[in-house]
Motif scaffolding. Sequence first.
Motif, PDB file in Angstrom:
ATOM      1  N   ILE A  15       7.747  31.494   1.501  1.00  0.00           N
ATOM      2  CA  ILE A  15       6.397  31.239   0.986  1.00  0.00           C
ATOM      3  C   ILE A  15       6.274  29.772   0.598  1.00  0.00           C
ATOM      4  O   ILE A  15       7.028  29.269  -0.234  1.00  0.00           O
ATOM      5  CB  ILE A  15       6.092  32.138  -0.236  1.00  0.00           C
ATOM      6  N   LEU A  16       5.317  29.091   1.219  1.00  0.00           N
ATOM      7  CA  LEU A  16       5.100  27.668   0.921  1.00  0.00           C
ATOM      8  C   LEU A  16       3.977  27.514  -0.083  1.00  0.00           C
ATOM      9  O   LEU A  16       2.859  27.977   0.147  1.00  0.00           O
ATOM     10  CB  LEU A  16       4.690  26.908   2.179  1.00  0.00           C
ATOM     11  N   VAL A  17       4.277  26.843  -1.213  1.00  0.00           N
ATOM     12  CA  VAL A  17       3.221  26.473  -2.160  1.00  0.00           C
ATOM     13  C   VAL A  17       3.372  24.966  -2.387  1.00  0.00           C
ATOM     14  O   VAL A  17       4.121  24.305  -1.670  1.00  0.00           O
ATOM     15  CB  VAL A  17       3.327  27.278  -3.477  1.00  0.00           C
ATOM     16  N   ARG A  18       2.659  24.410  -3.351  1.00  0.00           N
ATOM     17  CA  ARG A  18       2.794  22.972  -3.571  1.00  0.00           C
ATOM     18  C   ARG A  18       3.008  22.664  -5.046  1.00  0.00           C
ATOM     19  O   ARG A  18       2.449  23.346  -5.900  1.00  0.00           O
ATOM     20  CB  ARG A  18       1.541  22.244  -3.046  1.00  0.00           C
ATOM     21  N   TYR A  19       3.821  21.676  -5.320  1.00  0.00           N
ATOM     22  CA  TYR A  19       3.854  21.172  -6.696  1.00  0.00           C
ATOM     23  C   TYR A  19       3.866  19.650  -6.638  1.00  0.00           C
ATOM     24  O   TYR A  19       4.177  19.060  -5.605  1.00  0.00           O
ATOM     25  CB  TYR A  19       5.025  21.756  -7.492  1.00  0.00           C
ATOM     26  N   PHE A  20       3.447  19.042  -7.742  1.00  0.00           N
ATOM     27  CA  PHE A  20       3.232  17.605  -7.748  1.00  0.00           C
ATOM     28  C   PHE A  20       4.177  16.974  -8.759  1.00  0.00           C
ATOM     29  O   PHE A  20       4.109  17.294  -9.946  1.00  0.00           O
ATOM     30  CB  PHE A  20       1.778  17.291  -8.116  1.00  0.00           C
ATOM     31  N   GLN A  28       0.830  -1.208   0.000  1.00  0.00           N
ATOM     32  CA  GLN A  28       0.000   0.000   0.000  1.00  0.00           C
ATOM     33  C   GLN A  28       0.867   1.263   0.000  1.00  0.00           C
ATOM     34  O   GLN A  28       1.782   1.392   0.805  1.00  0.00           O
ATOM     35  CB  GLN A  28      -0.902  -0.036   1.251  1.00  0.00           C
ATOM     36  N   GLN A  29       0.569   2.181  -0.935  1.00  0.00           N
ATOM     37  CA  GLN A  29       1.236   3.480  -0.955  1.00  0.00           C
ATOM     38  C   GLN A  29       0.301   4.493  -0.323  1.00  0.00           C
ATOM     39  O   GLN A  29      -0.759   4.770  -0.854  1.00  0.00           O
ATOM     40  CB  GLN A  29       1.533   3.898  -2.407  1.00  0.00           C
ATOM     41  N   ALA A  30       0.713   5.050   0.797  1.00  0.00           N
ATOM     42  CA  ALA A  30      -0.146   5.996   1.503  1.00  0.00           C
ATOM     43  C   ALA A  30      -0.131   7.363   0.837  1.00  0.00           C
ATOM     44  O   ALA A  30       0.742   7.666   0.026  1.00  0.00           O
ATOM     45  CB  ALA A  30       0.288   6.102   2.961  1.00  0.00           C
ATOM     46  N   TYR A  31      -1.096   8.155   1.179  1.00  0.00           N
ATOM     47  CA  TYR A  31      -1.194   9.537   0.693  1.00  0.00           C
ATOM     48  C   TYR A  31      -0.211  10.411   1.478  1.00  0.00           C
ATOM     49  O   TYR A  31       0.030  10.177   2.658  1.00  0.00           O
ATOM     50  CB  TYR A  31      -2.621  10.026   0.919  1.00  0.00           C
ATOM     51  N   THR A  32       0.359  11.407   0.819  1.00  0.00           N
ATOM     52  CA  THR A  32       1.241  12.344   1.516  1.00  0.00           C
ATOM     53  C   THR A  32       0.566  13.701   1.595  1.00  0.00           C
ATOM     54  O   THR A  32       0.280  14.322   0.573  1.00  0.00           O
ATOM     55  CB  THR A  32       2.577  12.504   0.755  1.00  0.00           C
ATOM     56  N   ALA A  33       0.289  14.114   2.795  1.00  0.00           N
ATOM     57  CA  ALA A  33      -0.367  15.408   2.992  1.00  0.00           C
ATOM     58  C   ALA A  33       0.648  16.528   2.792  1.00  0.00           C
ATOM     59  O   ALA A  33       1.858  16.325   2.913  1.00  0.00           O
ATOM     60  CB  ALA A  33      -0.962  15.475   4.391  1.00  0.00           C
ATOM     61  N   GLY A  34       0.132  17.718   2.480  1.00  0.00           N
ATOM     62  CA  GLY A  34       1.006  18.897   2.354  1.00  0.00           C
ATOM     63  C   GLY A  34       1.694  19.195   3.678  1.00  0.00           C
ATOM     64  O   GLY A  34       1.174  18.907   4.750  1.00  0.00           O
ATOM     65  N   GLU A  35       2.851  19.768   3.574  1.00  0.00           N
ATOM     66  CA  GLU A  35       3.682  20.080   4.738  1.00  0.00           C
ATOM     67  C   GLU A  35       2.950  20.997   5.746  1.00  0.00           C
ATOM     68  O   GLU A  35       2.304  21.952   5.365  1.00  0.00           O
ATOM     69  CB  GLU A  35       4.923  20.806   4.187  1.00  0.00           C
ATOM     70  N   GLN A  36       3.072  20.660   7.026  1.00  0.00           N
ATOM     71  CA  GLN A  36       2.533  21.533   8.086  1.00  0.00           C
ATOM     72  C   GLN A  36       3.705  22.003   8.947  1.00  0.00           C
ATOM     73  O   GLN A  36       4.051  21.370   9.937  1.00  0.00           O
ATOM     74  CB  GLN A  36       1.528  20.771   8.965  1.00  0.00           C
ATOM     75  N   PRO A  37       4.347  23.099   8.540  1.00  0.00           N
ATOM     76  CA  PRO A  37       5.530  23.530   9.296  1.00  0.00           C
ATOM     77  C   PRO A  37       5.128  23.948  10.707  1.00  0.00           C
ATOM     78  O   PRO A  37       4.043  24.488  10.911  1.00  0.00           O
ATOM     79  CB  PRO A  37       6.035  24.729   8.501  1.00  0.00           C
ATOM     80  N   LYS A  38       6.005  23.678  11.666  1.00  0.00           N
ATOM     81  CA  LYS A  38       5.644  23.978  13.050  1.00  0.00           C
ATOM     82  C   LYS A  38       6.009  25.401  13.452  1.00  0.00           C
ATOM     83  O   LYS A  38       5.358  25.984  14.291  1.00  0.00           O
ATOM     84  CB  LYS A  38       6.238  22.939  13.990  1.00  0.00           C
ATOM     85  N   ASP A  39       7.074  25.935  12.821  1.00  0.00           N
ATOM     86  CA  ASP A  39       7.344  27.349  13.050  1.00  0.00           C
ATOM     87  C   ASP A  39       6.357  28.116  12.182  1.00  0.00           C
ATOM     88  O   ASP A  39       5.844  27.618  11.190  1.00  0.00           O
ATOM     89  CB  ASP A  39       8.790  27.686  12.669  1.00  0.00           C
ATOM     90  N   LYS A  40       6.103  29.341  12.535  1.00  0.00           N
ATOM     91  CA  LYS A  40       5.059  30.071  11.813  1.00  0.00           C
ATOM     92  C   LYS A  40       5.617  31.087  10.833  1.00  0.00           C
ATOM     93  O   LYS A  40       4.938  31.996  10.432  1.00  0.00           O
ATOM     94  CB  LYS A  40       4.162  30.779  12.826  1.00  0.00           C
ATOM     95  N   LYS A  41       6.862  30.945  10.470  1.00  0.00           N
ATOM     96  CA  LYS A  41       7.467  32.006   9.677  1.00  0.00           C
ATOM     97  C   LYS A  41       6.988  32.046   8.223  1.00  0.00           C
ATOM     98  O   LYS A  41       7.189  33.024   7.536  1.00  0.00           O
ATOM     99  CB  LYS A  41       8.994  31.907   9.739  1.00  0.00           C
ATOM    100  N   TYR A  42       6.351  30.982   7.748  1.00  0.00           N
ATOM    101  CA  TYR A  42       5.958  30.945   6.340  1.00  0.00           C
ATOM    102  C   TYR A  42       4.635  31.648   6.048  1.00  0.00           C
ATOM    103  O   TYR A  42       3.728  31.649   6.877  1.00  0.00           O
ATOM    104  CB  TYR A  42       5.816  29.497   5.866  1.00  0.00           C
ATOM    105  N   ILE A  43       4.547  32.191   4.845  1.00  0.00           N
ATOM    106  CA  ILE A  43       3.229  32.485   4.267  1.00  0.00           C
ATOM    107  C   ILE A  43       2.795  31.153   3.674  1.00  0.00           C
ATOM    108  O   ILE A  43       3.391  30.644   2.734  1.00  0.00           O
ATOM    109  CB  ILE A  43       3.318  33.584   3.185  1.00  0.00           C
ATOM    110  N   LYS A  44       1.769  30.575   4.267  1.00  0.00           N
ATOM    111  CA  LYS A  44       1.461  29.182   4.009  1.00  0.00           C
ATOM    112  C   LYS A  44       0.364  29.072   2.954  1.00  0.00           C
ATOM    113  O   LYS A  44      -0.832  29.236   3.245  1.00  0.00           O
ATOM    114  CB  LYS A  44       1.048  28.533   5.334  1.00  0.00           C
TER     115      LYS A  44
END
Lengths: 353, 353
Positions: free
Chosen positions: B315-320, B12-28
Amino acid sequence: MKEFWSKRIYNQQAYTAGEQPKDKKYIKLNTNENPYPPSPKVKEAIMAALNDLRLYPDPNCTEIIEAVSEVYGVSTEKIFAGNGSDEILAMSFLAFYDPGRPVTFPDITYTFYPVYSELYGLSYNLIPLNEDFTVPVERLFRSPGGVVLANPNAPTGIALKLYDIERIVSENPDFTVIIDEAYVEYETQSAVSLIDKYANLLVVRTSSKSYSLAGLRVGWAIGNENLINALNVVKNSFNSYTLGRPALAGGAAGIRDREYFEMCRKKVIFTRRKTAESMQELGFELTPSSANFLFAEHPKINAETLFHALRERGILVRYFNKPRIGNRLRISVGTDYQMSVMVEQLSDILRHY
Amino acid sequence: MKEFWSKRIYNQQAYTAGEQPKDKKYIKLNTNENPYPPSPKVKEAIMAALNDLRLYPDPNCTEIIEAVSEVYGVSTEKIFAGNGSDEILAMSFLAFYDPGRPVTFPDITYTFYPVYSELYGLSYNLIPLNEDFTVPVERLFRSPGGVVLANPNAPTGIALKLYDIERIVSENPDFTVIIDEAYVEYETQSAVSLIDKYANLLVVRTSSKSYSLAGLRVGWAIGNENLINALNVVKNSFNSYTLGRPALAGGAAGIRDREYFEMCRKKVIFTRRKTAESMQELGFELTPSSANFLFAEHPKINAETLFHALRERGILVRYFNKPRIGNRLRISVGTDYQMSVMVEQLSDILRHY
């Protein structure tokens, strides 16, 4: 009508949870909740977490895992967190058991185990408890597919000693043995001490009972890293974010407040003993409970009658319309006051019978 | 090592959720969260619910179901609530689809659909999106096992009109069609209006995006009573109490606050348009998004480079990293201010490239 239902669920019999009355007039002793509120630190922690509700929670549940790690002295890779221990059990049946290899559990135990099995097309072997409701330990050896055991067992409340748990784990070396310790904190030896010795042992815990957090939904499992990895694969193939921010923050705070936990735990144990003695004086037979509930039968009046009579008097308990235990009441341990009211009412019911 | 794992999850290949950074410095801008906090009524409602945490929550999730019923004008028997829409989708795949009868969905869509399928041993037919990423509607007709469609689709943001959704539902009369409306509130026509006409239609919704409640985990499904019954069978065979008291109380309060909801929704739509225009001026190509994110490609600079350059600039965005869409960024719509910072940084990156 079951049009469009998958074949797998066509004949599925779901679990029935204990009644949750919406009015508060009852003394509620039917779902093994803690009569005391959670640690005041839970509320504080949840309130602090409410500022970030727009953001997804940590999918890895780090807060809970770190709290469990500190309190139970287990490294974080050996801990999995879930949306209540029921969810963890549901995921475990999928993670560890295979169709064609029956899972073994007692005939009288948590009634969700056969439900999980059926949901995933697993077969199971029911091992009858002994006459006195103790577990026939040797009959759980060499299961063809794995073992699931609640310790203490539900609804009997009877605990196995760690020695016997270890024998069951070591005598099933090829399959995962799940020890469901939902009620372990009320004077049962935990199997967590065995996880480094046995790679096939998974211990499942909940905050619903001893941490007074039934309404928050936080459970965890402790086991070898390899088993925890399997649970993470299932979880991340099902729902990345099983615990919301209030559950993560509140659960961690509750787990960490040891002083409060100990105080509530001891009060429940004290009240359990006192109530058991009073009920014995009324002629009830009770199993030796190591849980936060009593399992009782009266030789002169059947459980259904008692259940309804108590309900009319504002007291909710539970009974199970099932073979062997159909004449027993399961009564959660409430406060001293609640239990003395319950005993008084039982006494009155018996007097008028 | 995968000792003790069940055969079903072995590969089984699990789903990978988008990053949840713990520090708050990013524009998420990477997980399609709402940039605005939830309705203030959510916090109030949760705080009121904290007094009863020791008690199990209502397993039937009545509070959420009644709020959805009032707001969306659907009777309560046609509503199911779950621990986020991901959980509802996971349960739906088990409730409605059978091994040997492939489920149909687009090749480019929410990547959890193939994960659910594999978890339950279901096969699936991937229908390639058209060159412009629109859905080839007719190719979803007469699926051998059912259809799952996100509308608007993710991560493209492109919506189908209700007319086309209806054709897909009516052209698959023998199987359940799931319309995943996670992003529907940002100018897409909902299929909820069709549920009384089509017994095979299930519409799935979430509070994570438009209600700013990603951290609380509340989703719901709307469909014919028969489909809802199937979901209840699965849920009650898996976990009786999927929503805790904070989620029930907070979710219901959020759903009911229409004025606040409309305000946030309109702000996001306004900012989306404005940002899209600014990005087009920078040379980006964008799909016509009806969601709370943009899906953009630049002819001169690849997505991975842009992703890392933005990350370095906070700035955090996502690419696939996937066929056909590997050169596109998915950028959640934040506040006006956040998006203007993001556009400025993109402009600067392009200037220095």
